[in-house]
Design a protein around this motif. Structure first.
Motif, mmCIF file in Angstrom:
data_model
loop_
_atom_site.group_PDB
_atom_site.id
_atom_site.type_symbol
_atom_site.label_atom_id
_atom_site.label_comp_id
_atom_site.label_asym_id
_atom_site.label_seq_id
_atom_site.Cartn_x
_atom_site.Cartn_y
_atom_site.Cartn_z
ATOM 1 N N GLU A 137 0.923 -0.980 0.554
ATOM 2 C CA GLU A 137 -0.148 0.084 0.256
ATOM 3 C C GLU A 137 1.017 1.173 -0.177
ATOM 4 O O GLU A 137 0.697 2.149 -1.055
ATOM 5 N N ILE A 138 2.112 1.495 0.641
ATOM 6 C CA ILE A 138 3.015 2.091 0.461
ATOM 7 C C ILE A 138 3.359 2.497 -0.097
ATOM 8 O O ILE A 138 3.231 3.898 -1.218
ATOM 9 N N THR A 139 3.874 1.035 -1.063
ATOM 10 C CA THR A 139 4.496 1.446 -2.382
ATOM 11 C C THR A 139 3.644 2.441 -3.552
ATOM 12 O O THR A 139 3.659 3.076 -4.262
ATOM 13 N N GLU A 140 1.800 1.587 -3.659
ATOM 14 C CA GLU A 140 1.519 2.005 -4.107
ATOM 15 C C GLU A 140 0.157 3.335 -4.572
ATOM 16 O O GLU A 140 0.756 3.961 -4.937
ATOM 17 N N MET A 141 0.793 4.356 -2.817
ATOM 18 C CA MET A 141 0.993 5.668 -2.418
ATOM 19 C C MET A 141 2.125 6.434 -2.810
ATOM 20 O O MET A 141 1.425 7.649 -3.409
ATOM 21 N N ALA A 142 3.421 6.033 -3.072
ATOM 22 C CA ALA A 142 3.615 7.131 -3.477
ATOM 23 C C ALA A 142 4.105 6.694 -5.007
ATOM 24 O O ALA A 142 4.180 7.987 -5.637
ATOM 25 N N LYS A 143 3.729 5.505 -5.062
ATOM 26 C CA LYS A 143 3.714 6.453 -7.640
ATOM 27 C C LYS A 143 2.794 6.894 -7.388
ATOM 28 O O LYS A 143 2.420 7.961 -8.607
ATOM 29 N N GLU A 144 2.128 6.909 -6.717
ATOM 30 C CA GLU A 144 0.295 7.445 -7.046
ATOM 31 C C GLU A 144 0.289 9.003 -6.531
ATOM 32 O O GLU A 144 0.577 10.057 -7.274
ATOM 33 N N LEU A 145 1.102 9.719 -5.644
ATOM 34 C CA LEU A 145 1.444 11.009 -5.347
ATOM 35 C C LEU A 145 2.698 11.137 -5.513
ATOM 36 O O LEU A 145 3.585 12.708 -5.356
ATOM 37 N N ASN A 146 4.093 10.479 -6.011
ATOM 38 C CA ASN A 146 5.070 10.940 -7.128
ATOM 39 C C ASN A 146 6.187 11.484 -5.993
ATOM 40 O O ASN A 146 7.046 12.303 -5.873
ATOM 41 N N TYR A 147 6.628 10.495 -4.490
ATOM 42 C CA TYR A 147 7.503 11.234 -3.641
ATOM 43 C C TYR A 147 8.209 9.171 -3.603
ATOM 44 O O TYR A 147 7.427 7.597 -4.534
ATOM 45 N N ASP A 148 8.890 9.435 -2.938
ATOM 46 C CA ASP A 148 9.510 8.333 -2.828
ATOM 47 C C ASP A 148 9.230 7.464 -2.012
ATOM 48 O O ASP A 148 8.535 7.741 -0.922
ATOM 49 N N ARG A 149 9.297 5.610 -1.800
ATOM 50 C CA ARG A 149 8.841 4.900 -1.183
ATOM 51 C C ARG A 149 8.518 5.051 0.250
ATOM 52 O O ARG A 149 8.587 5.207 1.412
ATOM 53 N N GLU A 150 10.178 5.507 0.483
ATOM 54 C CA GLU A 150 10.790 5.689 2.054
ATOM 55 C C GLU A 150 10.309 6.813 2.262
ATOM 56 O O GLU A 150 9.912 6.903 3.723
ATOM 57 N N VAL A 151 10.197 7.833 1.528
ATOM 58 C CA VAL A 151 9.727 9.747 2.708
ATOM 59 C C VAL A 151 8.143 8.688 2.459
ATOM 60 O O VAL A 151 7.416 9.593 3.960
ATOM 61 N N VAL A 152 6.785 8.200 2.443
ATOM 62 C CA VAL A 152 6.332 7.489 2.328
ATOM 63 C C VAL A 152 5.981 7.029 3.970
ATOM 64 O O VAL A 152 4.985 7.769 4.889
ATOM 65 N N ARG A 153 7.125 6.183 3.412
ATOM 66 C CA ARG A 153 6.737 5.133 5.173
ATOM 67 C C ARG A 153 7.430 5.468 5.878
ATOM 68 O O ARG A 153 6.878 5.990 7.442
ATOM 69 N N VAL A 154 8.128 6.692 6.157
ATOM 70 C CA VAL A 154 8.977 7.779 6.989
ATOM 71 C C VAL A 154 7.566 8.529 7.577
ATOM 72 O O VAL A 154 7.102 9.384 8.721
ATOM 73 N N TRP A 155 6.760 9.175 6.847
ATOM 74 C CA TRP A 155 5.617 9.873 6.844
ATOM 75 C C TRP A 155 4.378 9.264 7.663
ATOM 76 O O TRP A 155 4.109 10.204 8.671
ATOM 77 N N PHE A 156 4.020 7.975 7.763
ATOM 78 C CA PHE A 156 3.468 7.738 8.408
ATOM 79 C C PHE A 156 4.042 7.420 9.123
ATOM 80 O O PHE A 156 2.708 7.080 10.860
ATOM 81 N N SER A 157 4.881 6.637 9.762
ATOM 82 C CA SER A 157 5.422 6.195 10.932
ATOM 83 C C SER A 157 6.045 7.660 12.057
ATOM 84 O O SER A 157 5.401 7.852 12.920
ATOM 85 N N ASN A 158 6.484 9.164 11.078
ATOM 86 C CA ASN A 158 5.881 9.973 12.172
ATOM 87 C C ASN A 158 4.160 10.453 12.307
ATOM 88 O O ASN A 158 4.387 10.567 13.934
ATOM 89 N N ARG A 159 3.937 10.122 11.588
ATOM 90 C CA ARG A 159 2.024 10.570 11.749
ATOM 91 C C ARG A 159 1.749 9.550 13.059
ATOM 92 O O ARG A 159 1.145 10.435 14.089
ATOM 93 N N ARG A 160 1.995 8.295 13.498
ATOM 94 C CA ARG A 160 1.519 7.815 14.403
ATOM 95 C C ARG A 160 2.147 8.110 15.295
ATOM 96 O O ARG A 160 1.458 8.203 16.503
ATOM 97 N N GLN A 161 3.436 8.475 15.609
ATOM 98 C CA GLN A 161 3.978 9.070 16.750
ATOM 99 C C GLN A 161 3.895 10.198 17.486
ATOM 100 O O GLN A 161 3.957 10.503 18.534
ATOM 101 N N THR A 162 2.954 11.435 16.546
ATOM 102 C CA THR A 162 2.937 12.231 16.936
ATOM 103 C C THR A 162 1.863 12.035 17.218
ATOM 104 O O THR A 162 0.864 12.334 18.672
ATOM 105 N N LEU A 163 0.969 10.896 17.393
ATOM 106 C CA LEU A 163 -0.751 10.969 17.369
ATOM 107 C C LEU A 163 0.287 10.039 18.585
ATOM 108 O O LEU A 163 -1.274 10.355 19.595
ATOM 109 N N LYS A 164 0.577 9.779 19.227
ATOM 110 C CA LYS A 164 0.729 8.646 19.884
ATOM 111 C C LYS A 164 1.202 10.055 21.157
ATOM 112 O O LYS A 164 0.495 9.566 22.110
ATOM 113 N N ASN A 165 2.172 11.110 20.256
ATOM 114 C CA ASN A 165 2.295 12.452 22.123
ATOM 115 C C ASN A 165 1.219 12.856 22.431
ATOM 116 O O ASN A 165 1.246 13.753 23.022
ATOM 117 N N THR A 166 0.567 13.058 21.164
ATOM 118 C CA THR A 166 -0.872 13.873 22.107
ATOM 119 C C THR A 166 -1.787 13.408 22.632
ATOM 120 O O THR A 166 -1.774 12.438 22.910
#
Length: 151
Positions: free
Chosen positions: A122-151
């Motif tokens: 799913e991350i690979t598909e999103m990355a292709k669709e949005l035209n970003y590196d797969r790793e960038v999208v993966r890290v975005w999700f990771s950071n977003r989950r962390q932000t949610l955990k911290n709030t």
């Protein structure tokens, strides 16, 4: 302590460092090798921003001045001399910070609402669709989950 003099030197130090093509990290590493471990990249950064106590700035100024004069002298003798003085090859460059378009953030947030833990596929598909590196999208999700955990 003459703060005006230190302020002026800090500004000139940064300009001269950049004109030599040196990063704060390179200066910190080179100074640590010659002067000891008190001169990390963050110490150089804090000095340039004057985000240190006046007493620390006063102690750091002559050491930086001496080091910078030596670096400039070596540079006049040739770039090779400067690189030997600084410590060989500059360390691996960091990847530039990714700036997401507002549309991409909207799409990523929408995906996240549906599923905060997407599979690799799913991350690979999103990355292709949005035209970003797969790793960038993966890290975005990771950071977003962390932000949610911290709030």
């Amino acid at each position: 302590i003459n703060m005006e003099e230190i302020r002026e030197f800090a500004k000139n130090f940064k300009i001269r460092r950049l004109s030599l093509g040196l990063t704060q990290t390179q200066v910190g590493q080179a100074m640590t090798a010659t002067e000891g471990p008190a001169y990390s990249q963050s110490a150089i950064s804090r000095f340039e921003k004057l985000d240190i106590t006046p007493k620390s700035a006063q102690k750091l100024k002559p050491v930086l001045e001496k080091w910078l004069n030596e670096a400039e002298l070596r540079n006049q003798e040739g770039q090779q001399n400067l690189m030997e003085f600084v410590g060989g090859e500059p360390s691996k460059k960091r990847k530039r910070r990714t700036s997401f378009t507002p549309q991409a953030i909207e799409a990523l947030n929408a995906y996240f609402e549906k599923n905060p833990l997407p599979t690799g596929q799913e991350i690979t598909e999103m990355a292709k669709e949005l035209n970003y590196d797969r790793e960038v999208v993966r890290v975005w999700f990771s950071n977003r989950r962390q932000t949610l955990k911290n709030t």
